[in-house]
Design an enzyme around this catalytic site. Structure first.
Site, PDB file in Angstrom:
ATOM      1  N   ASP A 170       1.004  -0.713  -0.381  1.00  0.00           N
ATOM      2  CA  ASP A 170       0.068  -0.019   0.142  1.00  0.00           C
ATOM      3  C   ASP A 170       0.943   1.855  -0.327  1.00  0.00           C
ATOM      4  O   ASP A 170       1.267   1.757   0.993  1.00  0.00           O
ATOM      5  CB  ASP A 170      -0.885  -0.074   1.658  1.00  0.00           C
ATOM      6  N   LYS A 233      -7.477   2.938  -3.397  1.00  0.00           N
ATOM      7  CA  LYS A 233      -7.443   3.323  -1.761  1.00  0.00           C
ATOM      8  C   LYS A 233      -7.179   4.543  -1.502  1.00  0.00           C
ATOM      9  O   LYS A 233      -7.030   5.670  -1.783  1.00  0.00           O
ATOM     10  CB  LYS A 233      -6.265   2.426  -1.048  1.00  0.00           C
ATOM     11  N   LYS A 269      -9.593   0.014  -2.070  1.00  0.00           N
ATOM     12  CA  LYS A 269      -9.652  -0.756  -0.407  1.00  0.00           C
ATOM     13  C   LYS A 269     -10.988   0.548  -0.349  1.00  0.00           C
ATOM     14  O   LYS A 269     -10.045   1.562  -0.535  1.00  0.00           O
ATOM     15  CB  LYS A 269      -8.373  -0.929  -0.442  1.00  0.00           C
TER      16      LYS A 269
END
Lengths: 333, 495
Positions: A170, A233, A269
């Site tokens: 991430d 995300k 996400k």
């Protein structure tokens, strides 16, 4: 180097002059028509009033009985159980991994979560604790949460995390570059990060709370996806504003556009501020009704959270037993 | 490790959570129905003189909900006399601040019993509970609140002139927003010091009769509002009654035209809110995902049984395929079925007659060569249902592009320039509403100047507010409802 397939029929080298044209599209004043002409990527504006109205309307969906049971189990299976504190210890991560395998010690019918998300230095601990399980190890990297470390350092951090066994990485969008209009730079950095990830999956955090408008969120989503993100995300969880229903809808619409225009499915996400089971199934509804049931799987949808799990387990137990249990019946970490 | 091989690869159906949500029916427990209903006249429920009764049914099931009185000329005469007596007996002389108290009370009682009203509205009319709960009932209460605020400020609404009440208002309302239309009619009439005889539509009388209960609980003086249920003959007797000073009608252009002809020269004041064939105009620079929602809300809201529905989509040619593609996918997710289910998007059509008309016009569209798209949805076996429908390859000459369908049927036409969009949008005898979708502010203003429509929405559609005037041009009628403009039809301005 081929970083991404931009249309169903043609792959495109990102180092060619076309790159300049691709990022031109992301410019604030780029005419919509021009977008169609270049790489088949169109970025439409976002109307804030309409977006928020639709998101609010989706959050009135009533999820009952069998749908609620399915939604709760799915929410567990989509969860990235996260701990990103300076005070994290190997013991704490080990405890988290144990919960990831069996979220409810008293009920082993609860499925394991999708992944455990930690800082790079704790990746080896998580990898060890999750061996022989279906739970993936995700690592934040790339100068999380600001992304303002030197690029070489950020790429080295990504490579280190992957070498240590992270299945998913991430990283954050360089908001400093993006917000000052240096789309090319922001794009190049994501493309380089994708390369550094190798076979690990790349999630790009947009930090939507810092982008200022839904138009910018949509633009950042397209930029990250074209640059090679496997997931986009919402948030780091480190600032006040995190995932919200309109933000989730805005990004889901960008993903839908990407899929329609290129045939490529990118995951979503949502992270930060998701604490209740009800919020979780609102997000399931938003994603399901926007992207279709093809996205209602951990392969394409994740909920990043730390305190959500207990509320989901509590609701699950309520559905099973017809009564609520005490908070202290559930593990705090 | 999890198999994540599909990430970033091809699209495939991999769904694990069914979007066929489990049934989530709203409880009908708050609704207590009588088997028979009388007329509300002089503050009492009275039996119709001739004893005529007619059933009102639930269009989602076909079951009879109750028997409702059919008022004849004698009943109408009685109701008008009661309204006259109440007006002369004190309502016209009551200070505005006192009238306001009653209106505030009605508004609050509507809010308190909102759930009951919403469920009953859905049972009697077939609209989704989501709409009656979130729009019809809250907005009806909001109209009473709004006009309660005006009641003691009429001197400021029309500066330098005194606003005198007209007398007895005859108000005939349609079946698509039964309680809301009652509120639109009654609230300004009462705020201005008039009394009223309200005639609900034959297929949807029940919330008006429940409103009678609220009016009684609010201790509104007897006769200030009278509610006479019945058929078309009842409505005709009411509007032609010599004791009526003002007629307000919402319904079809055909009936409105007949009323206009009949009242000519009688000195009665008249406002008409009639049909529409609104254009929803989409430019290429618009926010296309929100456009898609706006189109859906414009035409499938209340199953398209809305006079201001955006039934003609005019989309700029460069984005026509993209918009139609998005729209078709969105239509696939619309949930048609039990109106009482909280997840239903499109409920029942109000009556068999209306369903027949929609089906007839859809068949004409197919026969005239337009291309029909409807999602593969399973309609309930009982009741009156029609799936959402979309026509492409439509020419402006087709019946589906000209006539008001009053159902979930959208016709798509394309344009290349703004001038062409204006010409096509105005190419209709109606002129109630229009929608403009573009991110360019100057173009919104340029278009709005040229739209021959009473309401022009920009980057939204079917948004209502008690402070915003609503009404039509040309065959869509005249007079305004809502806001300060909505007071004018109910007052005589005296120097």
């Amino acid at each position: 180097m081929v970083f991404g397939v931009l249309s169903p029929n043609a792959s495109l080298s990102i180092t060619s002059p076309i790159l300049g044209r691709v990022t031109d599209l992301l410019a604030v004043d780029a005419p919509v028509g021009a977008a169609d002409a270049v790489a088949g990527i169109r970025i439409t504006p976002v109307d804030a009033v309409g977006l928020e109205q639709r998101a609010a309307s989706l959050c009135t969906r009533s999820i009952k009985t069998s749908s609620k049971a399915a939604a709760l189990d799915l929410a567990v299976r989509m969860m990235d159980l996260t701990t990103l504190e300076g005070a994290d210890t190997p013991e704490r991560v080990q405890a988290l991994c144990a919960r990831a395998r069996h979220p409810d010690a008293a009920d082993w019918s609860v499925p394991p979560v999708a992944a455990v998300c930690v800082y790079p230095e704790l990746v080896p601990v998580a990898v060890g604790a999750l061996a022989d399980s279906s739970v993936a190890v995700a690592s934040v990297a790339g100068g999380f949460p600001a992304g303002l470390a030197p690029l070489e350092a950020r790429l080295a951090e990504i490579s280190w995390a992957v070498a240590a066994g992270a299945d998913e990485v991430d990283i954050v969008l360089n908001r400093s570059a993006f917000l000052s209009g240096q789309y090319q730079k922001a794009y190049d950095e994501i493309a380089a990060a994708k390369q550094a990830c190798g076979s690990a999956h790349l999630k790009v955090i947009l930090e939507t709370g810092e982008l200022g408008s839904y138009d910018q969120i949509r633009r950042a989503s397209m930029l990250a996806m074209v640059a090679g993100a496997d997931f986009i995300k919402t948030s780091t969880g480190k600032i006040g504003t995190s995932a919200t229903p309109p933000t989730a809808l805005c990004m889901a619409e960008a993903i839908r556009d990407m899929a329609e225009q290129t045939g490529r499915a990118v995951g979503l996400k949502l992270a930060g501020g998701i604490r209740t089971a009800k919020q979780a199934w609102h997000y399931l509804v938003i994603v399901g009704e926007t992207l279709g049931s093809g996205w209602l799987t951990p392969e394409r949808f994740r909920l990043g959270a730390s305190s959500l799990l207990n509320d989901v387990l509590m609701q699950r137990a309520k559905l099973r037993d017809g009564r609520y249990q005490r908070r202290e019946d559930f593990s705090v970490d | 490790m999890t198999d994540r091989s599909s990430i970033g690869r091809e699209l495939e159906p991999a769904g694990e959570f069914s979007l066929d949500y489990a049934p989530a029916p709203e409880s009908t427990a708050p609704v207590r129905l009588a088997s028979q209903y009388g007329l509300f006249v002089g503050g009492e429920m009275v039996e119709p003189a001739a004893g005529g009764m007619a059933p009102t049914i639930n269009p989602a099931t076909g079951e009879t909900l109750a028997e409702v009185s059919v008022a004849d000329a004698a009943d109408v005469d009685y109701a008008v006399a009661a309204a006259r007596a109440a007006w002369e007996g004190g309502w016209r002389d009551l200070p505005g601040s006192e009238r306001a108290k009653y209106l505030y009370r009605v508004a609050r009682l509507l809010q308190e019993r909102a759930r009951e009203f919403a469920v009953l509205e859905t049972m009697d009319g077939g609209k989704p509970i989501r709409e009656s709960r979130d729009l019809d009932i809250p907005l009806a209460a909001a109209h009473f609140f709004h006009y309660a605020g005006w009641a003691d400020k009429l001197d400021y609404a029309f500066s330098g002139r005194r606003a005198a009440p007209l007398g007895v208002a005859a108000q005939v309302i349609p079946w698509n927003f039964p309680l809301l239309m009652a509120a639109w009619k009654l609230a300004p009439a009462l705020a201005c010091g008039n009394t009223a005889v309200l005639k609900p539509a034959p297929t949807t009388p029940l919330t008006a009769l429940l409103l009678a209960e609220v009016l009684r609980d609010a201790e509104l003086p007897p006769g200030v509002v009278n509610i006479v249920t019945g058929d078309d003959a009842t409505g005709a007797a009411l509007v032609s009654h010599p004791g009526v000073d003002k007629v307000a009608f919402t319904g079809s252009t055909e009936v409105g035209r007949a009323i206009g002809a009949e009242l000519a020269g009688t000195g009665k004041r008249l406002t008409l809110e009639l049909g529409g064939k609104a254009a929803n105009i989409v430019f290429e620079d618009a926010a296309l995902d929100q456009v898609t929602e706006g189109i859906v809300n414009g035409i499938y809201f209340n199953g398209g049984q809305v006079c201001c529905a955006g039934s003609r989509l005019l989309v700029q040619e460069s984005v026509a395929d993209a918009v139609v593609g998005k729209l078709q996918k969105r239509m696939d997710t619309l949930r048609v079925g039990d109106p009482l289910d909280k997840n239903t998007d499109i409920g029942a059509i109000n009556s068999q007659a209306q369903l027949d008309r929609i089906q007839e016009l859809v068949a004409s569209g197919v026969a005239e060569g337009a291309e029909l798209y409807t999602p593969a949805c399973v309609l309930p076996e009982r009741g009156f249902f029609h799936p959402p429908a979309l026509f492409t390859n439509v020419s402006t000459a087709h019946r589906i592009a000209q006539e008001e369908i009053f159902g979930p049927v959208l016709s798509v036409l394309t344009f290349r320039t703004a001038e062409e969009a204006v010409a096509k949008a105005n190419n209709t005898p109606y002129g109630l509403s229009a929608g403009i979708w573009t991110e360019k502010g100057s173009r919104i203003l340029w278009m709005a100047d040229r739209m021959q429509a009473g309401v022009v929405w920009a980057n939204t559609f079917n948004r209502f507010d008690p402070a915003s005037p609503f009404g039509g041009y040309r065959e869509s009628g005249y007079g305004r409802e809502g806001g300060r403009a909505g007071l004018l039809p109910y007052v005589e301005l005296v120097a």
